[in-house]
Design an enzyme around this catalytic site. Structure first.
Site, short mmCIF file in Angstrom:
data_model
loop_
_atom_site.label_atom_id
_atom_site.label_comp_id
_atom_site.label_asym_id
_atom_site.label_seq_id
_atom_site.Cartn_x
_atom_site.Cartn_y
_atom_site.Cartn_z
N ASN A 1 0.80 -1.22 0.00
CA ASN A 1 0.00 0.00 0.00
C ASN A 1 0.83 1.27 0.00
O ASN A 1 0.35 2.33 -0.42
CB ASN A 1 -0.92 -0.01 1.24
CG ASN A 1 -1.53 1.34 1.54
OD1 ASN A 1 -2.49 1.77 0.87
ND2 ASN A 1 -0.99 2.03 2.53
N SER B 1 -4.60 2.23 -8.77
CA SER B 1 -5.37 3.47 -8.76
C SER B 1 -6.11 3.63 -10.08
O SER B 1 -5.71 3.04 -11.10
CB SER B 1 -4.41 4.66 -8.56
OG SER B 1 -5.02 5.89 -8.86
N TYR C 1 3.13 8.67 -11.63
CA TYR C 1 2.30 7.88 -10.72
C TYR C 1 1.46 6.86 -11.50
O TYR C 1 1.37 5.68 -11.10
CB TYR C 1 1.40 8.84 -9.95
CG TYR C 1 0.42 8.22 -8.98
CD1 TYR C 1 0.85 7.74 -7.75
CD2 TYR C 1 -0.93 8.17 -9.29
CE1 TYR C 1 -0.06 7.20 -6.86
CE2 TYR C 1 -1.85 7.63 -8.40
CZ TYR C 1 -1.40 7.14 -7.18
OH TYR C 1 -2.31 6.62 -6.29
N ALA C 2 0.88 7.29 -12.60
CA ALA C 2 0.05 6.39 -13.41
C ALA C 2 0.88 5.24 -13.97
O ALA C 2 0.41 4.09 -14.01
CB ALA C 2 -0.61 7.17 -14.55
N ALA C 3 2.11 5.53 -14.39
CA ALA C 3 2.97 4.47 -14.92
C ALA C 3 3.27 3.43 -13.84
O ALA C 3 3.24 2.22 -14.09
CB ALA C 3 4.27 5.06 -15.46
N LYS D 1 1.45 2.79 -11.13
CA LYS D 1 0.23 2.09 -10.76
C LYS D 1 -0.25 1.15 -11.86
O LYS D 1 -0.89 0.13 -11.59
CB LYS D 1 -0.87 3.10 -10.40
CG LYS D 1 -0.63 3.83 -9.08
CD LYS D 1 -0.45 2.87 -7.92
CE LYS D 1 -0.49 3.57 -6.58
NZ LYS D 1 -0.23 2.64 -5.45
#
Length: 275
Positions: free
Chosen positions: A87, A149, A162-164, A166
């Site tokens: 997490n 996410s 961040y997207a990469a 996640k």
């Protein structure tokens, strides 16, 4: 009697927010829990406030050797690991054309490399008991839950890094599911939308954190918060406790035949929070 009696869980980033709520819920259901956070004092305080059996390991999981030492905390305390919830994380937001290599790599490190290193370190304690159980004709399920996410599922403006990370953890999860299903290690991910935590609070002085010696501004602009809320069919963000419910399901016996999946906990959002 709890659903997780006699189980041992590691929850990273569990001094606050979703991690804290998850640790509390797993503990109430009978699990012994390793509380981990970047802030040792906050981790110790959280552990002291949780009624069940806990151990504490505060560290920067992106530092060499720390994922291995985290796993050994559980082994030294209880001799086994049954549940891992990856997490821990934070955000460093900027449009792609302004993102530095450092900020991009930091997001990959905490959101993708660290979960890989934690599960790799735990592999002997997840796989070897399962081999013996298989020889005896027993089925004992163990659980890995990786936190993704909506940014990783659908992309999000200002969060290429961040997207990469996640999105990558989803690929890691599905690969582990194919490799470790034979050992009855359920590997799933949960993709959260807007949850009320420090990461989604309105930007301000109280949302500044020190990470790796750097002052990091957490939170999002109030205008973005309002826009994101308007896109949620249920009409509001989730509480950390509601988010933890999705994680608990994937840690529980009721998910024994749920494998290689991504559970979207979004209040009905079917795309990115912003465009």
């Amino acid at each position: 009697m709890g659903a997780l009696d006699q189980k041992v869980a590691i929850v990273t980033g569990s001094a606050r927010g979703i991690g804290r709520a998850t640790a509390e819920l797993l503990s109430r259901q009978g699990a012994a829990v390793v509380i981990n956070d970047l802030d040792q004092d906050a981790a110790a305080a959280a552990a002291a406030e949780i009624a069940g059996e806990t151990a504490v390991y505060g560290c920067d999981l992106t530092s060499p050797g720390e994922p291995e030492r985290l796993v050994m905390t559980a082994i030294e305390a209880w001799g086994k690991v049954d549940i891992i919830v990856n997490n821990a994380g934070y955000t460093l937001d900027a449009p792609a054309h302004k993102l530095s290599d450092d900020w991009f790599q930091k997001m990959l490190d905490i959101h993708l490399v660290v979960p890989f290193q934690v599960v790799r370190a735990a592999a002997p304690y997840l796989r070897e008991p399962a081999k013996a159980e298989r020889e005896r004709g027993e089925e004992v399920f163990r659980k890995i839950v990786n936190v993704s996410s909506t940014s990783g599922m659908f992309g999000n403006a200002g969060q290429a890094n961040y997207a990469a990370g996640k999105a990558g953890v989803v690929g890691l999860t599905k690969t582990l599911a194919k490799e470790w299903g034979q050992f009855k290690v359920n590997c799933n991910a949960v993709a959260f939308g807007f949850v009320e935590t420090r990461l989604t609070a309105a930007k301000g002085e109280e949302t500044v954190a020190e990470i790796g010696g750097e002052q990091v501004q957490l939170g999002i602009p109030e205008q973005v918060r309002q826009m994101a809320t308007a896109l949620i069919p249920l009409g509001r963000p989730a509480t950390p406790e509601e988010a933890a419910g999705g994680v608990f399901f994937l840690c529980s016996p009721w998910s024994n035949y749920v494998h290689g999946q991504v559970l979207n906990v979004t209040g009905g959002v079917q795309g990115g929070m912003t465009s």
